[in-house]
Design an enzyme around this catalytic site. Sequence first.
Site, PDB file in Angstrom:
ATOM      1  N   GLU A  39       1.769 -13.269 104.610  1.00 19.20           N
ATOM      2  CA  GLU A  39       1.640 -14.304 105.645  1.00 19.20           C
ATOM      3  C   GLU A  39       2.949 -15.108 105.752  1.00 19.20           C
ATOM      4  OE1 GLU A  39      -0.514 -16.906 108.345  1.00 19.20           O
ATOM      5  OE2 GLU A  39      -0.444 -14.803 107.828  1.00 19.20           O
ATOM      6  N   TYR A  40       3.520 -15.422 104.582  1.00 21.06           N
ATOM      7  CA  TYR A  40       4.789 -16.163 104.553  1.00 21.06           C
ATOM      8  C   TYR A  40       5.869 -15.345 105.288  1.00 21.06           C
ATOM      9  CZ  TYR A  40       8.850 -18.648 102.670  1.00 21.06           C
ATOM     10  OH  TYR A  40      10.024 -19.349 102.549  1.00 21.06           O
ATOM     11  N   LYS A 120      16.718 -24.717  76.958  1.00 21.75           N
ATOM     12  CA  LYS A 120      18.112 -24.628  77.428  1.00 21.75           C
ATOM     13  C   LYS A 120      18.302 -23.242  78.032  1.00 21.75           C
ATOM     14  CE  LYS A 120      22.854 -25.325  76.037  1.00 21.75           C
ATOM     15  NZ  LYS A 120      23.301 -24.089  76.672  1.00 21.75           N
ATOM     16  N   ASP A 122      20.013 -20.006  79.791  1.00 26.65           N
ATOM     17  CA  ASP A 122      21.303 -19.349  79.679  1.00 26.65           C
ATOM     18  C   ASP A 122      21.708 -18.904  81.079  1.00 26.65           C
ATOM     19  OD1 ASP A 122      23.454 -18.465  78.369  1.00 26.65           O
ATOM     20  OD2 ASP A 122      22.490 -16.745  77.416  1.00 26.65           O
ATOM     21  N   ARG A 141      29.794 -25.983  88.137  1.00 31.66           N
ATOM     22  CA  ARG A 141      30.302 -27.006  87.209  1.00 31.66           C
ATOM     23  C   ARG A 141      31.829 -26.967  87.161  1.00 31.66           C
ATOM     24  NH1 ARG A 141      32.066 -27.169  82.077  1.00 31.66           N
ATOM     25  NH2 ARG A 141      31.782 -29.141  81.005  1.00 31.66           N
ATOM     26  N   GLU A 181      20.135 -25.451  86.504  1.00 33.23           N
ATOM     27  CA  GLU A 181      20.694 -24.207  85.964  1.00 33.23           C
ATOM     28  C   GLU A 181      20.194 -23.042  86.829  1.00 33.23           C
ATOM     29  OE1 GLU A 181      22.550 -24.839  83.277  1.00 33.23           O
ATOM     30  OE2 GLU A 181      22.872 -22.914  82.274  1.00 33.23           O
ATOM     31  N   TYR A 233      17.382 -30.098  86.179  1.00 30.47           N
ATOM     32  CA  TYR A 233      17.184 -30.834  84.919  1.00 30.47           C
ATOM     33  C   TYR A 233      17.794 -32.223  84.877  1.00 30.47           C
ATOM     34  CZ  TYR A 233      21.880 -29.059  83.822  1.00 30.47           C
ATOM     35  OH  TYR A 233      23.205 -28.757  83.855  1.00 30.47           O
ATOM     36  N   LYS A 297      17.069 -35.056  74.908  1.00 34.02           N
ATOM     37  CA  LYS A 297      17.710 -36.200  75.574  1.00 34.02           C
ATOM     38  C   LYS A 297      16.972 -37.486  75.234  1.00 34.02           C
ATOM     39  CE  LYS A 297      18.924 -33.264  79.435  1.00 34.02           C
ATOM     40  NZ  LYS A 297      18.566 -32.809  80.760  1.00 34.02           N
ATOM     41  N   CYS A 418      11.237  19.827  72.419  1.00 35.84           N
ATOM     42  CA  CYS A 418      10.566  21.085  72.787  1.00 35.84           C
ATOM     43  C   CYS A 418      11.572  22.199  73.122  1.00 35.84           C
ATOM     44  CB  CYS A 418       9.616  20.850  73.959  1.00 35.84           C
ATOM     45  SG  CYS A 418      10.476  20.525  75.502  1.00 35.84           S
ATOM     46  N   CYS A 438       6.056  18.574  77.193  1.00 32.34           N
ATOM     47  CA  CYS A 438       6.825  18.309  75.962  1.00 32.34           C
ATOM     48  C   CYS A 438       6.058  17.280  75.126  1.00 32.34           C
ATOM     49  CB  CYS A 438       8.206  17.783  76.355  1.00 32.34           C
ATOM     50  SG  CYS A 438       9.127  17.063  74.999  1.00 32.34           S
TER      51      CYS A 438
HETATM   52  N1  5U1 Z   1      17.802 -28.345  80.501  1.00 31.70           N
HETATM   53  C1  5U1 Z   1      19.040 -28.828  80.457  1.00 31.70           C
HETATM   54  N2  5U1 Z   1      20.113 -28.075  80.403  1.00 31.70           N
HETATM   55  N3  5U1 Z   1      21.155 -28.913  80.366  1.00 31.70           N
HETATM   56  C2  5U1 Z   1      22.498 -28.652  80.303  1.00 31.70           C
HETATM   57  N4  5U1 Z   1      19.371 -30.127  80.476  1.00 31.70           N
HETATM   58  C3  5U1 Z   1      20.698 -30.209  80.413  1.00 31.70           C
HETATM   59  N5  5U1 Z   1      21.527 -31.259  80.407  1.00 31.70           N
HETATM   60  C4  5U1 Z   1      22.846 -31.030  80.339  1.00 31.70           C
HETATM   61  C5  5U1 Z   1      23.361 -29.729  80.290  1.00 31.70           C
HETATM   62  C6  5U1 Z   1      24.818 -29.487  80.206  1.00 31.70           C
HETATM   63  O1  5U1 Z   1      23.725 -32.052  80.332  1.00 31.70           O
HETATM   64  C7  5U1 Z   1      23.297 -33.401  80.450  1.00 31.70           C
HETATM   65  C8  5U1 Z   1      22.589 -33.882  79.241  1.00 31.70           C
HETATM   66  C9  5U1 Z   1      24.560 -34.195  80.645  1.00 31.70           C
END
Ligand code: 5U1
Length: 673
Positions: A39-40, A120, A122, A141, A181, A233, A297, A418, A438
Amino acid sequence: MQKSLDSALIKIVEDLRRTLHKHNYRYYVLDDPEVSDAEYDRMMQELIALENEFPDLSHPDSPTSRVGAPPLDRFETVAHTLPMLSLDNGFNDEDIIEFDRRIKKNLGTDDEIIYTAEPKLDGVAVEFVYENGRLTTASTRGDGINGEVITSNARTIRSVPLLLENRKNIPIPSRLEVRGEVFMGREGFKRLNNERLNHNLPPFANPRNAAAGSLRQLDSKITASRPLEIFFYGIGVVTDLDLESHWDTLVILKNLGFRMNPLIRAKIALKGVLDYYRELVEMRFQLPYDIDGVVIKVDSFSMQRFLGSTSRSPRWAMAYKFKAHQETTRVTNIEVQVGRTGVLTPVAHLETINIGGALVSRATLHNEQEIKRKDIKIGDTVLVQRAGDVIPEVVKVIESKRTGKEEIFKMPLGCPVCHSSVVRTESEAALRCVNSACPAQVKERIKHFASKRAFNIDGLGDKLVEQLVDKGLLHSYADIFHLNEKTLACLERMGPKSAENIVNAIEESKQITLARFVFALGIHHVGEHVAGTLASTFESFENFLAATTDDLKAIDGVGPVVAKSVADFFQQDENRKAIEAIIAHGITVLREDKKIGGALKNKVLVLTGTLGNMTRAEAKKNIETAGGRVAGSVSRNTDYLVAGTSPGSKLKRAHDIGVQIIDEKTLLELLGD
Ligand code: 5U1
C-alpha cells in the site's frame, strides 16, 4: 476552471506527501506500521507519477526525493556549529568505575550519578540540520570541525525525517541540529555483497565500510539503492526547546520524528550501567546490526555543562568497548566443505584461540578467489575476526610472520565428499558439486530444513542429522516425518525421553507458516527475508507454486536472479516430488494472512521464566502464528512481557518502564486457546 484543477491537484499531492511522511514515521520510528508495504509503495508510485507529470509540483521535502538527486562533481564542506567530538574509551569495569569516581569528584558530590546508556553502533556519525522543521543540510563528522555535505544522500535514507511534525505540542525549533549513526544491518550487508559478487564487483569488508562507502557517493541514486539505516543519539545547537536532560531530549526527538534505538536504557546508576553492558555483551550477536560497545552519558544537561569537554571528547560521556573480536593465530590446514546447494567452501583449521570469550578453531575462507585475494597459505599466521556473524573469518595474513615453509592451497578438482564433478557457474565465484544426492548436500539440506528459523524441530540438531544420514535413516525431508521413538532410541547417546521429545517436536513442526516453509526448502538465493516477501505476496503455498517467473520478477525486493532461481527450483521434478512427499505427512502450511491478521498482530512480546504448558520454542511459534514477534529483551517497544515461573531480570525492567506484564494463562487467552 484551470485554477480550481490546479488547487485540487496541489491538494492531492500534498495529502499524499503528508500521508507518506506519516507512514514513514509509524514504520521507522514507532515500529508500528498502519499500512502494508504494498500500500505504501502504491501511494509512492502515485506521487512519483504526479510529480513526473507536473514537475512544478516537485519539492525537496517530498518523500520521492528519497530516490536520489542529480549526481555531484564533488562534496562541499561545512563547519559544524559545535564540534562533533569523539568519545574516550573504557575497556573494563574498573575504567567505568573510575569514570564515575572522576565525575563525582569534579561535581563535588557523593550522590549517585544518573546516566543514560545506549548501544554504540559501528557506523558513520552524521549531523542533520533542520530549519523550521525542514531538513536543510546533512554532513559527515569529517575531522569533527568540518564535515562533507551529503544532504542528497542522507535524504535517501528512509528513516531520516525530511519534515518534522509538531506532535504532543512540541514546538518545531527554528534550528535543530541532530546527530546520529548511519549504519547497514547485517542482512542488508549480506545482500549487497552477494549482489556485488554477482556483478563481479569487490565485496565490502564489513558493514561499517559498506555504510561509509554508500554514504560517500556522488550519485545519490546509488546511495538510495543501499540498505542504510540510522539511529539518532544526540544534538548540536537547538533553539526554542527547553531541554534539561539527555533522556528527555531523546523522548522529544522521537516525538518530532527521529528514530531511536529501542535498547537505550534511561536514568540508571553505575551498577545499572555495568549490568546493561553485560546484557548487551550477551545480546550483541543476536542484534541485526553490529555494535562495538556501550555509550554512557551523564543524563543531566546542567551536570554536562559543568563537566565540560576537552578538545577531543566530553568529560561527561564514555564508550565502554567490547573485548577485541580479532586475534592472531595460525592456519594448520585448509579443508573443503560442501554446503546444501553443493557449493564448495574452503575452511581454515586454526590453532584454537579465544576471541571475545569464545573458542575459535575454524574460520571460513569463503571461496578460492578470496584465498587468492588475501594470499592465505597453510601455515600462515593470520588475523581472525568474530564479527556479527557467528562464523569467524580470516581478515588478513600477517606477512612479517612468514617463514617460507607455508604451503599454497589448491581447490580439489572434484567433490571432496562424493567425488562427482564440480562446475563453476558463470556469475559465481564458487565451485559447485553437481550431485544433488551427495551425502554432504543431503546433510546440510536437512540441517537447514530442521533448523530454528525453518521447521524449528527442537532436538534434531546437526550431529543427530549427520548420524541419521550416515546410518541411511534419512535421505530426504520427508524421511524426518517417518522417524519414530524406536528408530531414534537406537542411536548413540539417545535415551527414550530424548527420542520421545524429538518425535513430539517433529509432530509440532507440522503446523508451519508459509514464510518458514518457503525458507526451509533451501531454494538458492531465498533467505529468510526473501521468503518473508514471497509469503506475504502470495499468501498461500498454492499461489506461490502457481507463480510465473514474471510474477516473481514483479515483486519489489525479488530481482531476476531470485526469480530465476525459484522458477528453476520448481521446474525440477525431484523438488516437486520432495514437496509432495512432505505435504503428504499432514503438514499444514498456514496461510500468511492468518499470521498477519492474528490476535497478536504486530505485537512485540518478550518471554521470561519457565512456562507450564509449552516450551519457549512452542510459545514463539504460537505467537508468530498469531501475528506477533518475540524479542530477546524488554524495551519501550515491548507490548507484553510474558512471565512464567522464576522470571529473570526482565520482569523488573518491564515493571520499571511500564511494560504490561501477563502470565501464561493470559497469553493462552490472547492466542485464542
Ligand atoms: N549512541 C551514541 N553513539 N555516540 C557516539 N551516542 C554517542 N555520542 C557520541 C558519539 C561520538 O558523542 C557524544 C557523547 C558527544
